[in-house]
Write a protein that holds these residues in place. Structure first.
Motif, PDB file in Angstrom:
ATOM      1  N   ALA A  71      -6.485  14.776  23.403  1.00  0.00           N
ATOM      2  CA  ALA A  71      -5.977  16.091  23.798  1.00  0.00           C
ATOM      3  C   ALA A  71      -6.496  16.405  25.194  1.00  0.00           C
ATOM      4  N   VAL A  72      -5.781  17.253  25.918  1.00  0.00           N
ATOM      5  CA  VAL A  72      -6.324  17.717  27.200  1.00  0.00           C
ATOM      6  C   VAL A  72      -6.299  19.237  27.265  1.00  0.00           C
ATOM      7  N   GLY A  73      -7.231  19.792  28.011  1.00  0.00           N
ATOM      8  CA  GLY A  73      -7.293  21.240  28.185  1.00  0.00           C
ATOM      9  C   GLY A  73      -8.708  21.735  27.984  1.00  0.00           C
ATOM     10  N   PRO A  87      -6.794  20.350  33.992  1.00  0.00           N
ATOM     11  CA  PRO A  87      -6.785  19.181  33.101  1.00  0.00           C
ATOM     12  C   PRO A  87      -5.371  18.742  32.735  1.00  0.00           C
ATOM     13  N   GLU A  88      -4.488  19.745  32.494  1.00  0.00           N
ATOM     14  CA  GLU A  88      -3.115  19.441  32.052  1.00  0.00           C
ATOM     15  C   GLU A  88      -2.358  18.580  33.064  1.00  0.00           C
ATOM     16  N   GLN A  89      -2.727  18.722  34.345  1.00  0.00           N
ATOM     17  CA  GLN A  89      -2.043  17.912  35.367  1.00  0.00           C
ATOM     18  C   GLN A  89      -2.203  16.424  35.086  1.00  0.00           C
ATOM     19  N   GLY A  90      -3.326  16.058  34.495  1.00  0.00           N
ATOM     20  CA  GLY A  90      -3.569  14.645  34.173  1.00  0.00           C
ATOM     21  C   GLY A  90      -2.496  14.116  33.235  1.00  0.00           C
ATOM     22  N   LEU A  91      -2.207  14.901  32.206  1.00  0.00           N
ATOM     23  CA  LEU A  91      -1.204  14.479  31.223  1.00  0.00           C
ATOM     24  C   LEU A  91       0.197  14.497  31.844  1.00  0.00           C
ATOM     25  N   LEU A  92       0.465  15.529  32.634  1.00  0.00           N
ATOM     26  CA  LEU A  92       1.799  15.618  33.246  1.00  0.00           C
ATOM     27  C   LEU A  92       2.020  14.451  34.210  1.00  0.00           C
ATOM     28  N   GLU A  93       0.973  14.129  34.972  1.00  0.00           N
ATOM     29  CA  GLU A  93       1.101  12.993  35.907  1.00  0.00           C
ATOM     30  C   GLU A  93       1.321  11.684  35.155  1.00  0.00           C
ATOM     31  N   LEU A  94       0.607  11.549  34.060  1.00  0.00           N
ATOM     32  CA  LEU A  94       0.754  10.327  33.267  1.00  0.00           C
ATOM     33  C   LEU A  94       2.182  10.212  32.726  1.00  0.00           C
ATOM     34  N   ARG A  95       2.693  11.309  32.168  1.00  0.00           N
ATOM     35  CA  ARG A  95       4.073  11.293  31.650  1.00  0.00           C
ATOM     36  C   ARG A  95       5.038  10.934  32.768  1.00  0.00           C
ATOM     37  N   HIS A  96       4.790  11.510  33.946  1.00  0.00           N
ATOM     38  CA  HIS A  96       5.666  11.270  35.086  1.00  0.00           C
ATOM     39  C   HIS A  96       5.592   9.809  35.567  1.00  0.00           C
ATOM     40  N   MET A 104       9.233  12.723  20.837  1.00  0.00           N
ATOM     41  CA  MET A 104       9.723  13.019  19.491  1.00  0.00           C
ATOM     42  C   MET A 104       8.597  13.565  18.635  1.00  0.00           C
ATOM     43  N   ARG A 105       8.880  14.674  17.994  1.00  0.00           N
ATOM     44  CA  ARG A 105       7.889  15.349  17.155  1.00  0.00           C
ATOM     45  C   ARG A 105       8.464  15.590  15.762  1.00  0.00           C
ATOM     46  N   PRO A 106       8.174  14.682  14.840  1.00  0.00           N
ATOM     47  CA  PRO A 106       8.689  14.853  13.473  1.00  0.00           C
ATOM     48  C   PRO A 106       7.922  15.954  12.736  1.00  0.00           C
ATOM     49  N   VAL A 132      13.339  16.581  19.478  1.00  0.00           N
ATOM     50  CA  VAL A 132      13.445  15.594  20.554  1.00  0.00           C
ATOM     51  C   VAL A 132      13.413  16.376  21.864  1.00  0.00           C
ATOM     52  N   ARG A 133      12.282  16.262  22.538  1.00  0.00           N
ATOM     53  CA  ARG A 133      12.020  17.086  23.719  1.00  0.00           C
ATOM     54  C   ARG A 133      12.062  16.229  24.984  1.00  0.00           C
ATOM     55  N   GLU A 134      12.806  16.672  25.989  1.00  0.00           N
ATOM     56  CA  GLU A 134      12.803  15.988  27.282  1.00  0.00           C
ATOM     57  C   GLU A 134      11.430  16.232  27.911  1.00  0.00           C
ATOM     58  N   ILE A 139      11.553  22.613  34.229  1.00  0.00           N
ATOM     59  CA  ILE A 139      10.672  23.566  34.932  1.00  0.00           C
ATOM     60  C   ILE A 139       9.245  23.028  35.085  1.00  0.00           C
ATOM     61  N   TYR A 140       8.849  22.115  34.219  1.00  0.00           N
ATOM     62  CA  TYR A 140       7.519  21.525  34.335  1.00  0.00           C
ATOM     63  C   TYR A 140       7.346  20.749  35.647  1.00  0.00           C
ATOM     64  N   PHE A 141       8.441  20.132  36.091  1.00  0.00           N
ATOM     65  CA  PHE A 141       8.305  19.196  37.216  1.00  0.00           C
ATOM     66  C   PHE A 141       9.064  19.623  38.461  1.00  0.00           C
TER      67      PHE A 141
HETATM   68  C1  IPM Z   1       2.209  19.612  24.674  1.00  0.00           C
HETATM   69  C2  IPM Z   1       1.169  20.360  25.472  1.00  0.00           C
HETATM   70  C3  IPM Z   1       1.337  20.005  26.943  1.00  0.00           C
HETATM   71  C4  IPM Z   1       2.724  20.469  27.386  1.00  0.00           C
HETATM   72  C5  IPM Z   1       0.221  20.563  27.856  1.00  0.00           C
HETATM   73  C6  IPM Z   1      -1.143  20.134  27.409  1.00  0.00           C
HETATM   74  C7  IPM Z   1       0.472  20.202  29.286  1.00  0.00           C
HETATM   75  O1  IPM Z   1       1.262  21.728  25.235  1.00  0.00           O
HETATM   76  O2  IPM Z   1       2.246  18.370  24.773  1.00  0.00           O
HETATM   77  O3  IPM Z   1       2.972  20.249  23.958  1.00  0.00           O
HETATM   78  O4  IPM Z   1       2.900  21.644  27.724  1.00  0.00           O
HETATM   79  O5  IPM Z   1       3.614  19.643  27.409  1.00  0.00           O
END
Ligand code: IPM
Ligand code: MG
Length: 353
Positions: A71-73, A87-96, A104-106, A132-134, A139-141
């Motif tokens: 988890a990040v945050g 911290p969240e930028q780390g995850l967003l950068e990784l996804r990018h 996908m979130r079942p 199923v989330r893009e 708006i995130y990016f």
């Molecule tokens: C999620 C989280 C992330 C998001 C955060 C940690 C950047 O809330 O994966 O749902 O907003 O995508």
């Protein structure tokens, strides 16, 4: 199989420990070798490197078969708008960087937990849906800007991006008994949503076996707690998907139970949907099942179906027996590590009842 492990912040490290325990059980039982390597992300990475994610972590993730994230945050960063490293930028950068456009979130209910949810049992009984989330656009990016008294975040989508995730969603719908897909948007107001609708309508023509409908996000946030049984696949953009998935977790009884997979054309990442739950850090009370179920999804997608089934059975058993943490077990809560230990030993020696 080589797995990069990014424990991250808050409860991330302690729940990852449980997931690695479960992987160990699988490797004992099936004779597999999992090669693990840890990397930094989030507040922990800022603390050690002054960056929310480093090139080293990204290189590690790219050179391994897949990624397990905790988890990040960290609240330290939440209430200070002046801070520009988060911290969240780390995850967003990784996804990018990894092009993980499809998340996908079942979400499904467990009989034993029907009474744990604040929603009526009759409403949530037998719910089984996938959000199923893009994940790498919207708006995130988009461009962001801030002056003293004004700010903007731009939401951008292009047809290619919508098309590739829509195809994933339709193909997933095709494998499910109900074959039903709902696009969630705000096409009565947003231009991007109208592009989503137009594109999804085109793709629907190539999938005549899938029943498709369209719902505005405001209505969908109401319908998902009012009558969740109507949903099968919910396809939506980055922002709406973020909100909708936390809301939908109430159906299962706890956000701590939800696993997720994010993938693109080359890489994949598995993480629980919950955040870093900083209040619980170090208390050994956080629910490890979202992370453990993410490992199960990982094994399933890498072709280890039997192994995944063993994890799911062990998780079901822990829920049935009430060997669970305080979020879903108010009367006799177990610790994070006790839940991990139970899943570990059940995989190695399932008990017949
Ligand atoms: C999620 C989280 C992330 C998001 C955060 C940690 C950047 O809330 O994966 O749902 O907003 O995508
Ligand atoms: Mg979220």
């Amino acid at each position: 199989m080589k797995i990069a492990v990014l424990p991250g912040d808050g409860i991330g490290p302690e729940i990852c420990v449980q997931s690695l325990k479960v992987l160990k059980a699988i490797s004992f039982k099936f004779g597999h070798q999992f090669i693990l390597s840890k990397g930094l992300i989030g507040a922990e990475s800022i603390k050690q490197t002054c960056l929310p994610i480093t090139k080293e972590t990204i290189t590690l993730c790219k050179s391994y078969d897949t990624i397990l994230l905790g988890a990040v945050g960290d609240p330290l960063y939440d209430n200070d708008p002046q801070i520009n490293l988060r911290p969240e930028q780390g995850l967003l950068e990784l996804r990018h960087h990894l092009g993980l456009y499809c998340n996908m979130r079942p979400i499904k209910t467990y009989n034993k937990l029907l009474k744990v949810s604040p929603i009526k049992q009759s409403v949530i009984n037998k719910v089984n849906l996938v959000i199923v989330r893009e994940l790498t656009s919207g708006i995130y990016f988009g461009n962001k800007w801030r002056s003293k008294d004004e700010a903007y975040d731009i939401c951008t989508y292009n047809k290619h991006i919508i098309k590739q995730i829509a195809i994933q969603a339709f193909e997933t719908a095709r494998q499910r008994p109900n074959k039903h897909l709902t696009l969630v948007d705000k096409a009565n107001v947003l231009e991007t949503s109208r592009l989503w609708r137009e594109t999804v309508k085109e793709i629907a023509q190539d999938h005549p076996d899938i029943k498709v409908d369209y719902m505005f996000i405001d209505n969908a946030t109401m319908q998902i707690v009012f009558k969740p049984i109507q949903f099968d696949i919910l396809l939506t953009d980055n922002m709406f998907g973020d909100i909708l998935s936390d809301e939908a977790s109430v159906i299962t009884g706890s956000l701590g139970l939800l696993p997720s997979v994010s993938f693109g054309n080359h890489y994949s990442l598995y993480e629980p949907v919950h955040g870093s739950f900083p209040q619980a850090k170090g208390h050994n009370i956080a629910n490890p099942l979202g992370s453990i179920l993410s490992v199960s999804l990982m094994l399933y997608h890498f072709g280890f179906k039997q192994e995944s089934l063993f994890i799911n059975r062990a998780v079901n058993e822990s829920i049935t027996l009430g060997i669970t943490t305080q979020d879903i077990n108010h009367n006799h809560p177990c610790t994070t590590s006790a839940v991990g230990d139970f899943v570990f030993s059940y995989i190695l020696k399932p008990r017949r009842r």
